[in-house]
Scaffold this motif. Structure first.
Motif, PDB file in Angstrom:
ATOM      1  N   ASP A   1      -8.688  -2.581  -2.011  1.00 33.12           N
ATOM      2  CA  ASP A   1      -7.609  -3.545  -1.752  1.00 33.12           C
ATOM      3  C   ASP A   1      -6.414  -2.968  -0.997  1.00 33.12           C
ATOM      4  O   ASP A   1      -5.436  -3.682  -0.767  1.00 33.12           O
ATOM      5  CB  ASP A   1      -7.110  -4.182  -3.063  1.00 33.12           C
ATOM      6  CG  ASP A   1      -8.215  -4.944  -3.777  1.00 33.12           C
ATOM      7  OD1 ASP A   1      -8.972  -5.657  -3.101  1.00 33.12           O
ATOM      8  OD2 ASP A   1      -8.330  -4.813  -5.015  1.00 33.12           O
TER       9      ASP A   1
ATOM     10  N   ALA B   1     -10.695  -3.503   1.047  1.00 30.78           N
ATOM     11  CA  ALA B   1      -9.714  -2.691   1.773  1.00 30.78           C
ATOM     12  C   ALA B   1      -9.873  -2.879   3.276  1.00 30.78           C
ATOM     13  O   ALA B   1     -10.875  -3.410   3.762  1.00 30.78           O
ATOM     14  CB  ALA B   1      -9.876  -1.218   1.411  1.00 30.78           C
ATOM     15  N   GLU B   2      -8.849  -2.425   4.013  1.00 34.73           N
ATOM     16  CA  GLU B   2      -8.834  -2.585   5.474  1.00 34.73           C
ATOM     17  C   GLU B   2      -8.315  -1.302   6.123  1.00 34.73           C
ATOM     18  O   GLU B   2      -7.293  -0.755   5.699  1.00 34.73           O
ATOM     19  CB  GLU B   2      -7.941  -3.762   5.861  1.00 34.73           C
ATOM     20  CG  GLU B   2      -7.779  -3.957   7.364  1.00 34.73           C
ATOM     21  CD  GLU B   2      -6.850  -5.103   7.690  1.00 34.73           C
ATOM     22  OE1 GLU B   2      -6.100  -5.006   8.683  1.00 34.73           O
ATOM     23  OE2 GLU B   2      -6.859  -6.111   6.937  1.00 34.73           O
TER      24      GLU B   2
ATOM     25  N   THR C   1       0.850  -1.191   0.000  1.00 29.63           N
ATOM     26  CA  THR C   1       0.000   0.000   0.000  1.00 29.63           C
ATOM     27  C   THR C   1       0.883   1.237   0.000  1.00 29.63           C
ATOM     28  O   THR C   1       1.843   1.332   0.771  1.00 29.63           O
ATOM     29  CB  THR C   1      -0.918   0.004   1.231  1.00 29.63           C
ATOM     30  OG1 THR C   1      -1.816  -1.115   1.158  1.00 29.63           O
ATOM     31  CG2 THR C   1      -1.734   1.284   1.301  1.00 29.63           C
TER      32      THR C   1
ATOM     33  N   VAL D   1     -13.645   3.466   3.269  1.00 25.45           N
ATOM     34  CA  VAL D   1     -12.885   2.218   3.063  1.00 25.45           C
ATOM     35  C   VAL D   1     -13.514   1.475   1.890  1.00 25.45           C
ATOM     36  O   VAL D   1     -14.705   1.147   1.919  1.00 25.45           O
ATOM     37  CB  VAL D   1     -12.887   1.344   4.331  1.00 25.45           C
ATOM     38  CG1 VAL D   1     -11.912   0.185   4.170  1.00 25.45           C
ATOM     39  CG2 VAL D   1     -12.526   2.175   5.564  1.00 25.45           C
TER      40      VAL D   1
ATOM     41  N   CYS E   1       0.627  -3.421   4.729  1.00 25.90           N
ATOM     42  CA  CYS E   1      -0.201  -2.403   5.387  1.00 25.90           C
ATOM     43  C   CYS E   1       0.621  -1.145   5.620  1.00 25.90           C
ATOM     44  O   CYS E   1       1.660  -1.185   6.274  1.00 25.90           O
ATOM     45  CB  CYS E   1      -0.725  -2.948   6.716  1.00 25.90           C
ATOM     46  SG  CYS E   1      -1.859  -1.838   7.567  1.00 25.90           S
TER      47      CYS E   1
ATOM     48  N   ASP F   1     -16.166  -7.065   9.712  1.00 23.88           N
ATOM     49  CA  ASP F   1     -15.457  -8.029   8.875  1.00 23.88           C
ATOM     50  C   ASP F   1     -16.490  -8.861   8.113  1.00 23.88           C
ATOM     51  O   ASP F   1     -17.369  -9.475   8.727  1.00 23.88           O
ATOM     52  CB  ASP F   1     -14.583  -8.940   9.743  1.00 23.88           C
ATOM     53  CG  ASP F   1     -13.612  -9.775   8.922  1.00 23.88           C
ATOM     54  OD1 ASP F   1     -13.937 -10.131   7.775  1.00 23.88           O
ATOM     55  OD2 ASP F   1     -12.508 -10.071   9.430  1.00 23.88           O
TER      56      ASP F   1
ATOM     57  N   THR G   1      -3.159   1.476   8.598  1.00 29.73           N
ATOM     58  CA  THR G   1      -3.313   1.663  10.035  1.00 29.73           C
ATOM     59  C   THR G   1      -3.010   3.119  10.360  1.00 29.73           C
ATOM     60  O   THR G   1      -1.994   3.663   9.914  1.00 29.73           O
ATOM     61  CB  THR G   1      -2.353   0.751  10.821  1.00 29.73           C
ATOM     62  OG1 THR G   1      -2.727  -0.615  10.630  1.00 29.73           O
ATOM     63  CG2 THR G   1      -2.398   1.070  12.318  1.00 29.73           C
TER      64      THR G   1
ATOM     65  N   ARG H   1     -13.041  -4.028   5.550  1.00 27.41           N
ATOM     66  CA  ARG H   1     -12.804  -4.447   6.929  1.00 27.41           C
ATOM     67  C   ARG H   1     -12.372  -3.230   7.746  1.00 27.41           C
ATOM     68  O   ARG H   1     -11.624  -2.378   7.266  1.00 27.41           O
ATOM     69  CB  ARG H   1     -11.733  -5.540   6.997  1.00 27.41           C
ATOM     70  CG  ARG H   1     -12.152  -6.831   6.311  1.00 27.41           C
ATOM     71  CD  ARG H   1     -11.044  -7.881   6.342  1.00 27.41           C
ATOM     72  NE  ARG H   1      -9.828  -7.423   5.682  1.00 27.41           N
ATOM     73  CZ  ARG H   1      -9.645  -7.421   4.367  1.00 27.41           C
ATOM     74  NH1 ARG H   1     -10.613  -7.841   3.561  1.00 27.41           N
ATOM     75  NH2 ARG H   1      -8.501  -7.011   3.853  1.00 27.41           N
TER      76      ARG H   1
ATOM     77  N   VAL I   1      -9.253   4.910   2.114  1.00 28.86           N
ATOM     78  CA  VAL I   1      -8.513   3.687   1.811  1.00 28.86           C
ATOM     79  C   VAL I   1      -9.147   3.086   0.558  1.00 28.86           C
ATOM     80  O   VAL I   1     -10.273   2.586   0.610  1.00 28.86           O
ATOM     81  CB  VAL I   1      -8.559   2.699   2.995  1.00 28.86           C
ATOM     82  CG1 VAL I   1      -7.634   1.530   2.741  1.00 28.86           C
ATOM     83  CG2 VAL I   1      -8.179   3.404   4.295  1.00 28.86           C
TER      84      VAL I   1
ATOM     85  N   ASN J   1      -7.408   0.184  10.050  1.00 23.36           N
ATOM     86  CA  ASN J   1      -7.285   0.061  11.502  1.00 23.36           C
ATOM     87  C   ASN J   1      -7.129   1.472  12.061  1.00 23.36           C
ATOM     88  O   ASN J   1      -6.076   2.093  11.888  1.00 23.36           O
ATOM     89  CB  ASN J   1      -6.074  -0.797  11.865  1.00 23.36           C
ATOM     90  CG  ASN J   1      -6.166  -2.189  11.264  1.00 23.36           C
ATOM     91  OD1 ASN J   1      -7.024  -2.979  11.624  1.00 23.36           O
ATOM     92  ND2 ASN J   1      -5.277  -2.481  10.327  1.00 23.36           N
TER      93      ASN J   1
ATOM     94  N   ARG K   1      -4.489  -1.350   2.449  1.00 21.54           N
ATOM     95  CA  ARG K   1      -4.537  -1.623   3.886  1.00 21.54           C
ATOM     96  C   ARG K   1      -3.812  -0.495   4.614  1.00 21.54           C
ATOM     97  O   ARG K   1      -2.674  -0.149   4.271  1.00 21.54           O
ATOM     98  CB  ARG K   1      -3.895  -2.968   4.207  1.00 21.54           C
ATOM     99  CG  ARG K   1      -4.581  -4.158   3.543  1.00 21.54           C
ATOM    100  CD  ARG K   1      -3.845  -5.452   3.836  1.00 21.54           C
ATOM    101  NE  ARG K   1      -3.916  -5.788   5.254  1.00 21.54           N
ATOM    102  CZ  ARG K   1      -3.253  -6.813   5.814  1.00 21.54           C
ATOM    103  NH1 ARG K   1      -2.448  -7.558   5.063  1.00 21.54           N
ATOM    104  NH2 ARG K   1      -3.362  -7.059   7.103  1.00 21.54           N
TER     105      ARG K   1
END
Length: 254
Positions: free
Chosen positions: A69, A105-106, A19, A101, A42, A201, A73, A135, A66, A108, A71
């Protein structure tokens, strides 16, 4: 003098399993720094406070997108302290957080605690838009007053939409000006640390962690969607973080 500032993050999958961050715009007291991620795929951004904020009258915002696909944090280097304005008659501060998101994609979202100092007034609005296969791990922690002082006024709203439909819309209010009973036995019961952990999720469509108590002042609740919400109160920030970290480990390991 009050401050108006908006920081922006865009995370994009590079097509090779990593990413990248084509947009990382700091503004005012919101300094964004690329930091080392624990997972290669990530990206990680840390919010560093460049000055005391939010003060009364400040208008701060963070926008994070985001893309499909990717990721990401986002954490912070230290707690955020809401402080009174520089003089009488100053309006309260606002802190707006916009999170988007994309598919697969993810995100945190794991900032440090928000401390509501005595005499401050802050309104926090967090709005999240999730694609159907996105997520999310989102943690919020509020500490009501610094050591040995009473809390300021804090209003917070968290709104989460998934696939264009409401997933969660939660309001909390503490301190002077909040509805009566906020510190009573049915709400905080004298505790000064309050937090929540939201995990979304798509895998929870098949198997979602069940509702259960996580001690005398914390509970895990499945939502009407592939999501779990943990809410907790505690006597202090350290105890609150211990509960939320344990809950996250349990949910991700379920």
């Amino acid at each position: 003098m009050s401050v108006q500032a908006t920081a922006r993050i865009i995370a994009v999958a590079d097509g090779r399993g990593a990413t990248v961050l084509p947009v990382l715009e700091s503004d005012g007291p919101l300094a964004l720094r690329r930091t080392r991620a624990t997972l290669a795929a990530c990206a990680r951004v840390t919010v560093v406070g460049a000055m005391s904020a939010p003060l009364g009258g400040d208008r701060l915002a963070i926008e994070a997108r985001v893309e499909d696909d990717a990721r990401l944090t986002v954490d912070s280097a230290a707690a955020t302290v809401a402080l009174p304005g520089p003089g009488p008659g100053i309006q309260g501060a606002t802190y707006d957080i916009e999170l988007h998101v994309g598919e697969g994609a993810e995100l945190n979202w794991l900032p440090e605690q928000l401390i509501s100092a005595n005499g401050s007034e802050l309104r926090v609005n967090t709005r999240v838009e999730l694609a159907p296969s996105a997520r999310l791990v989102l943690r919020e922690e509020q500490i009501l007053g610094r050591h040995g002082e009473t809390t300021g006024t804090l209003f917070s709203r968290l709104t989460v939409r998934r696939a264009g439909r409401p997933l969660l819309d939660q309001h909390v209010a503490y301190g002077p000006g909040a509805p009566g009973g906020w510190d009573g036995g049915a709400v905080l019961g004298g505790h000064r640390a309050v937090g929540q952990l939201l995990v979304v999720d798509p895998a929870f469509d098949d198997t979602c962690p069940a509702a259960r108590l996580l001690g005398p002042t914390a509970v895990r609740t499945p939502l009407a969607g592939p999501a779990v919400l943990v809410t907790a109160v505690a006597p202090d920030a350290r105890a609150l973080r211990t509960v939320l970290d344990g809950a996250l480990d349990e949910v991700l390991g379920a």
